[in-house]
Design an enzyme around this catalytic site. Structure first.
Site, PDB file in Angstrom:
ATOM      1  N   ASP A 107     -12.814   2.369   4.544  1.00 19.32           N
ATOM      2  CA  ASP A 107     -11.659   2.239   5.442  1.00 19.32           C
ATOM      3  C   ASP A 107     -12.081   1.653   6.782  1.00 19.32           C
ATOM      4  OD1 ASP A 107      -9.749   3.079   3.696  1.00 19.32           O
ATOM      5  OD2 ASP A 107      -9.738   5.162   4.369  1.00 19.32           O
ATOM      6  N   ASP A 160       0.847  -1.207   0.000  1.00 18.30           N
ATOM      7  CA  ASP A 160       0.000   0.000   0.000  1.00 18.30           C
ATOM      8  C   ASP A 160       0.876   1.248   0.000  1.00 18.30           C
ATOM      9  OD1 ASP A 160      -2.322   1.870   1.083  1.00 18.30           O
ATOM     10  OD2 ASP A 160      -3.278  -0.028   0.596  1.00 18.30           O
ATOM     11  N   ASP A 161       0.321   2.321   0.449  1.00 18.49           N
ATOM     12  CA  ASP A 161       0.936   3.653   0.448  1.00 18.49           C
ATOM     13  C   ASP A 161       2.332   3.651   1.089  1.00 18.49           C
ATOM     14  OD1 ASP A 161       1.296   6.346   0.386  1.00 18.49           O
ATOM     15  OD2 ASP A 161      -0.512   6.850   1.526  1.00 18.49           O
ATOM     16  N   LYS A 205      -4.066  -0.997  -6.832  1.00 16.53           N
ATOM     17  CA  LYS A 205      -5.088  -0.298  -6.030  1.00 16.53           C
ATOM     18  C   LYS A 205      -4.936   1.182  -6.363  1.00 16.53           C
ATOM     19  CE  LYS A 205      -6.387   0.537  -1.166  1.00 16.53           C
ATOM     20  NZ  LYS A 205      -6.016   0.189   0.225  1.00 16.53           N
ATOM     21  N   TRP A 206      -5.905   1.709  -7.092  1.00 16.43           N
ATOM     22  CA  TRP A 206      -5.877   3.111  -7.555  1.00 16.43           C
ATOM     23  C   TRP A 206      -6.688   3.927  -6.559  1.00 16.43           C
ATOM     24  CZ3 TRP A 206      -5.437   4.939 -13.144  1.00 16.43           C
ATOM     25  CH2 TRP A 206      -5.811   6.273 -13.290  1.00 16.43           C
ATOM     26  N   ASP A 207      -6.000   4.725  -5.787  1.00 13.33           N
ATOM     27  CA  ASP A 207      -6.662   5.466  -4.710  1.00 13.33           C
ATOM     28  C   ASP A 207      -6.913   6.916  -5.127  1.00 13.33           C
ATOM     29  OD1 ASP A 207      -7.738   5.919  -2.204  1.00 13.33           O
ATOM     30  OD2 ASP A 207      -6.009   5.167  -1.105  1.00 13.33           O
ATOM     31  N   MET A 208      -7.784   7.590  -4.412  1.00 14.86           N
ATOM     32  CA  MET A 208      -8.097   8.996  -4.679  1.00 14.86           C
ATOM     33  C   MET A 208      -8.587   9.553  -3.354  1.00 14.86           C
ATOM     34  SD  MET A 208     -10.804  11.210  -5.525  1.00 14.86           S
ATOM     35  CE  MET A 208     -11.087  12.543  -6.631  1.00 14.86           C
ATOM     36  N   ASN A 209      -7.684  10.272  -2.657  1.00 15.24           N
ATOM     37  CA  ASN A 209      -7.937  10.533  -1.247  1.00 15.24           C
ATOM     38  C   ASN A 209      -8.408  11.927  -0.871  1.00 15.24           C
ATOM     39  OD1 ASN A 209      -7.667   8.189   0.327  1.00 15.24           O
ATOM     40  ND2 ASN A 209      -5.493   8.126  -0.133  1.00 15.24           N
ATOM     41  N   CYS A 212     -10.408   2.836  -5.377  1.00 19.48           N
ATOM     42  CA  CYS A 212     -10.524   3.178  -3.967  1.00 19.48           C
ATOM     43  C   CYS A 212     -10.578   4.689  -3.896  1.00 19.48           C
ATOM     44  CB  CYS A 212      -9.269   2.652  -3.247  1.00 19.48           C
ATOM     45  SG  CYS A 212      -9.127   3.147  -1.516  1.00 19.48           S
ATOM     46  N   ARG A 268      -5.509  16.367   3.338  1.00 18.67           N
ATOM     47  CA  ARG A 268      -4.463  15.371   3.589  1.00 18.67           C
ATOM     48  C   ARG A 268      -3.123  15.893   3.056  1.00 18.67           C
ATOM     49  NH1 ARG A 268      -3.663   8.993   2.155  1.00 18.67           N
ATOM     50  NH2 ARG A 268      -3.520   8.259   4.269  1.00 18.67           N
TER      51      ARG A 268
HETATM   52  C1  GLA Z   1      -6.887   5.448   1.772  1.00 24.01           C
HETATM   53  C2  GLA Z   1      -7.302   4.021   1.498  1.00 24.01           C
HETATM   54  C3  GLA Z   1      -6.592   3.083   2.456  1.00 24.01           C
HETATM   55  C4  GLA Z   1      -5.116   3.237   2.300  1.00 24.01           C
HETATM   56  C5  GLA Z   1      -4.708   4.679   2.538  1.00 24.01           C
HETATM   57  C6  GLA Z   1      -3.268   4.912   2.224  1.00 24.01           C
HETATM   58  O1  GLA Z   1      -7.376   5.890   2.988  1.00 24.01           O
HETATM   59  O2  GLA Z   1      -8.675   3.888   1.600  1.00 24.01           O
HETATM   60  O3  GLA Z   1      -6.986   1.766   2.200  1.00 24.01           O
HETATM   61  O4  GLA Z   1      -4.739   2.821   1.015  1.00 24.01           O
HETATM   62  O5  GLA Z   1      -5.470   5.567   1.719  1.00 24.01           O
HETATM   63  O6  GLA Z   1      -2.892   6.215   2.400  1.00 24.01           O
END
Ligand code: GLA
Length: 750
Positions: free
Chosen positions: A569, A389-390, A499-503, A547, A466
């Site tokens: 999450d 992950d991150d 896992k393509w995230d967008m936070n 994600c 963030r």
């Molecule tokens: C988001 C995702 C988590 C994780 C974090 C990493 O919150 O939903 O699952 O990947 O980012 O920063």
């Protein structure tokens, strides 16, 4: 089934197995009226349902109260400003008249007004000119949409024209043969010599007589996504919307109009769902004549699309579904639609590898050895893939830097990604990776080199979230750069999952290279869709999981690219009961990212049995989100059993029919749902008793979806029951001793 045009009645009839949708051409002006939507009717004489507007020959212009007619007529795609004061489907601003076009709209009867003086107005009144009906379903250029073969679906296109503006409107309807689904979108074409501006373009509208409707919505927050709520429709507007540049945690591009008191198994349900991931508006308006007009589409906020001469705009697709058998029928219809006609690729109908994701296990604190330790232990237990992950890139030690710098963090991974991945592959495991391609940290090489690539308004301090900013994906150069980063990461090692995230949501939406800022929100989404389309085309074997801070962009748009979405999450098993219930109301379980995590749970601090966490995660893609090297021996011993259950039941979970038996959100005591094989030969019942109650040793649950004439046997006992007995008499589920107890009951027809 399919589409029929009845010339005498000037009526289109769209039939699915159990629903009928009717559209009529009315008045001499040939307006497109909404005549009926509901339970299947095998007769075409439906125009009487239009009441006083059942009229094909009268001239609207001859009415002294033309405004009243326009404000009453149920419309397929209403405009505003000319007499219809209800929620509109479309608004077009024509800054200048097309002086080359000297026509009038044909019903003004007043040629003393020079059309060339007609500048700066919103008047738009499209009239029917032609239609076509054909098998199959066309693609929506650049947009996600359901797909269907010639045998699955028939399409109706109704072509309309506003002769004064010289603008064509095409209403497109796709009618599914085997599902109670009609999908809709519109196309608007500028045939004039001058630009016009689209200020509002909804994807669908339905104008229904009020049936004591309630609106069911899915709303929430971060870690509380898609909670089901119902409110009565009152006078005025009730709806859901997002201005966050993503479909959002808070709201969802869906609503259902349900007759008051409709349950899982009874009552009328009209579902409206938008295949789109950006700003949306989903509104129902109860009007003075006790009709409900429902519209769904792109949110008009900050939307102003320049349609140049010859330009065409295509709206996103809306999914409409009708059930006269309650919510459960809508659920199963949408599950089948999305499983078979939206999700694509290698994993569309395939079991997903059981993965372990290191996020909750290590957060940013890992290195090669730590990851390999987790992988070694995981491989022994039967876990099939490690997802990093991150924190593996740039100088990312926490969430304050490095987004955009998609090169390996050599402090944490000194031998690089390829080494790590090949060591993991040697253990017999696959490898997946996390990226957040749409974002940039102010503290990154990328931002230092290209500050103008991030959304920000000149002269204004940007709103960080963030500690990060959003890249301007309306720009070609940014799209190309981002795609280059993603593909070089994926080519750098044997990476089989992304896992393509967008936070964070979009703010400060301003693009430095365009004059028309009203297009940016939508162009941003088109940029995301283009990137994902290229990604799955170039990497067809990749498993893409989308994600967004959990489930903040879990929508049909994103599911067209990745077959699964990280649901939330919040991985606490009890919280997940609610979140997964709301999600499964409209999405198949095969799309719901669900993992077993450690306790106390990182979001709510709750401690639940490891077994329960596994059972709840089985109603999704299944995996682990913990540091397996730190687990107690007893929890670790559960993992092979859980994985065995996953392999045993996943076919049923992924492909079966979902029935909601009881809802913990409603009864505050226990949750129960079932996956029933399509041929009704077996079923898996999940029962979770939340808090233990004295004297509450058993709960009788009435099963659903079985064949009442078959005998079923509980796989773990010799006891057999008739399907009818299980459905109408019920079965006693054991609540267990202690809180948060869950059990699976597997029954098979004998
Ligand atoms: C988001 C995702 C988590 C994780 C974090 C990493 O919150 O939903 O699952 O990947 O980012 O920063």
């Amino acid at each position: 089934m399919g589409v029929k045009f009845f010339e005498d009645e000037k009526l289109f009839k769209l039939d699915t197995p159990l629903s009928t949708y009717a559209i009529s051409i009315v008045y001499e002006e040939k307006l497109i009226a909404h005549t009926y939507y509901g339970k299947r009717i095998g007769w075409s004489g439906l125009n009487y349902l239009l009441g006083g507007d059942n009229n094909q020959t009268m001239k609207l212009a001859s009415f002294r109260e033309k405004g009243s007619v326009l404000d009453r007529l149920p419309m397929e795609y209403p405009t505003s400003g000319l007499g219809d004061f209800r929620e509109s489907g479309v608004e077009i601003y024509a800054p200048y008249a097309d002086t080359e076009n000297s026509a009038t709209d044909g019903n003004s009867g007043n040629r003393s007004v020079n059309p060339s003086a007609n500048s700066g107005n919103y008047g738009f009144m499209p009239s029917y000119i032609s239609h076509k009906i054909y098998r199959g379903k066309p693609k929506l250029l650049g947009l996600p949409a359901t797909f269907a073969g010639e045998g699955d679906c028939e399409t109706l296109e109704i072509e309309c024209e506003d002769t004064l503006l010289n603008i064509n409107l095409t209403l497109v309807y796709n009618v599914f043969n085997n599902l109670d689904v009609i999908t809709r979108h519109v196309k608007i074409k500028n045939n004039s010599q001058k630009s016009v501006y689209l200020k509002k373009v909804m994807s669908a509208c339905a104008d229904l007589p009020n049936n004591n409707f309630e609106m069911l919505r899915l709303s929430g927050s971060w870690a509380r996504e898609r909670s089901i709520s119902r409110v009565p429709i009152g006078c005025g507007h009730t709806g859901a919307s997002s201005l966050r540049g993503e479909s959002s945690h808070q709201s969802h591009p869906f609503f259902a109009l349900v007759s008051r008191g409709a349950s899982q198994d009874t009552g009328e349900v009209y579902g409206f769902h938008l295949v789109y991931s950006g700003n949306f508006s989903a509104m129902a308006e109860l009007t003075q004549f006790d009709r409900v007009r429902a519209v769904i589409g792109i949110n008009p906020y900050n939307f102003s699309w320049e349609l140049a001469p010859s330009g065409e705009f295509t709206s996103p697709e809306a999914v409409l579904t009708y059930s006269s058998e309650g919510l459960g029928k809508m659920t199963r219809t949408l599950h089948d639609l999305y499983r078979n006609h939206l999700v694509r690729g290698k994993y569309k109908n395939a079991k997903r590898p059981v993965l372990i994701n290191n996020w909750e296990g290590t957060y940013f604190n890992f290195n090669t050895e730590k990851l390999l330790d987790i992988a070694r232990e995981s491989a022994k237990l039967g876990i099939e893939m490690l997802v990093l992950d991150d924190g593996w890139f740039g100088k990312r030690g926490d969430d304050n830097s490095s987004l955009g710098d998609w090169f390996v963090n050599t402090e944490k991974l000194p031998q690089g990604l390829n080494y790590l991945v090949s060591e993991i592959n040697k253990l017999g495991m696959k490898f997946g990776i996390w990226m957040e391609p749409e974002m940039v940290s102010p503290n990154s090489d990328l931002y230092r080199a290209h500050p103008d690539w991030a959304f920000q308004i000149p002269g204004r301090a940007p709103t960080l979230s963030r500690n990060q900013m959003v890249l301007d994906l309306s720009r070609r150069d940014v799209i190309e750069y981002v795609y280059g980063c993603i593909s070089s990461v994926l080519k750098s090692a044997n990476i089989e999952y992304l896992k393509w995230d967008m936070n964070r949501p979009l703010t400060d939406v301003f693009s430095g290279i365009t004059k028309n800022q009203g297009e940016i929100y939508h162009r941003y989404m088109l940029g995301v869709y283009e990137l994902q389309e290229r990604l799955i085309t170039d990497f067809p074997n990749l498993l893409l999981e989308n994600c967004s801070g959990g489930g903040g962009r879990f929508d049909p748009g994103m599911l067209h690219y990745g077959p699964q979405f990280w649901c939330s999450d919040d991985t606490d098993a009890i919280e997940r009961l609610k979140i997964q219930e709301g999600t499964a109301l409209i999405y198949p379980l095969s799309t719901i990212g669900a993992h077993v995590s450690d306790c106390p749970n990182h979001i709510v601090g709750r401690v639940t049995p490891f077994e329960t966490r596994g059972i709840v995660a089985l109603a999704g893609t299944f995996g682990y989100e913990l540091d397996v090297t730190k687990l107690s021996e007893s929890d670790k011993a559960e993992i092979p059993k859980q994985i065995e259950a996953y392999h045993k039941y996943n076919e049923l979970v992924r492909g079966g029919d979902y029935y909601r038996v009881a809802s913990y959100s409603e009864n505050k005591m226990y949750d129960c749902y079932m996956c029933v094989a399509k041929d009704k030969s077996e079923a898996l019942v999940t029962f979770v008793n939340v808090l233990a109650r004295p004297g509450g040793g058993k709960v009788r649950i009435k099963l659903k979806g079985l064949d009442e004439n078959s005998m079923y046997q509980d796989v773990n006992s010799t006891q057999a029951y008739s399907g009818a007995a299980l459905m109408y008499g019920g079965l006693d589920a054991d609540c267990g001793w202690g809180d948060f107890k869950a059990q699976l009951i597997h029954i098979k027809a004998v």
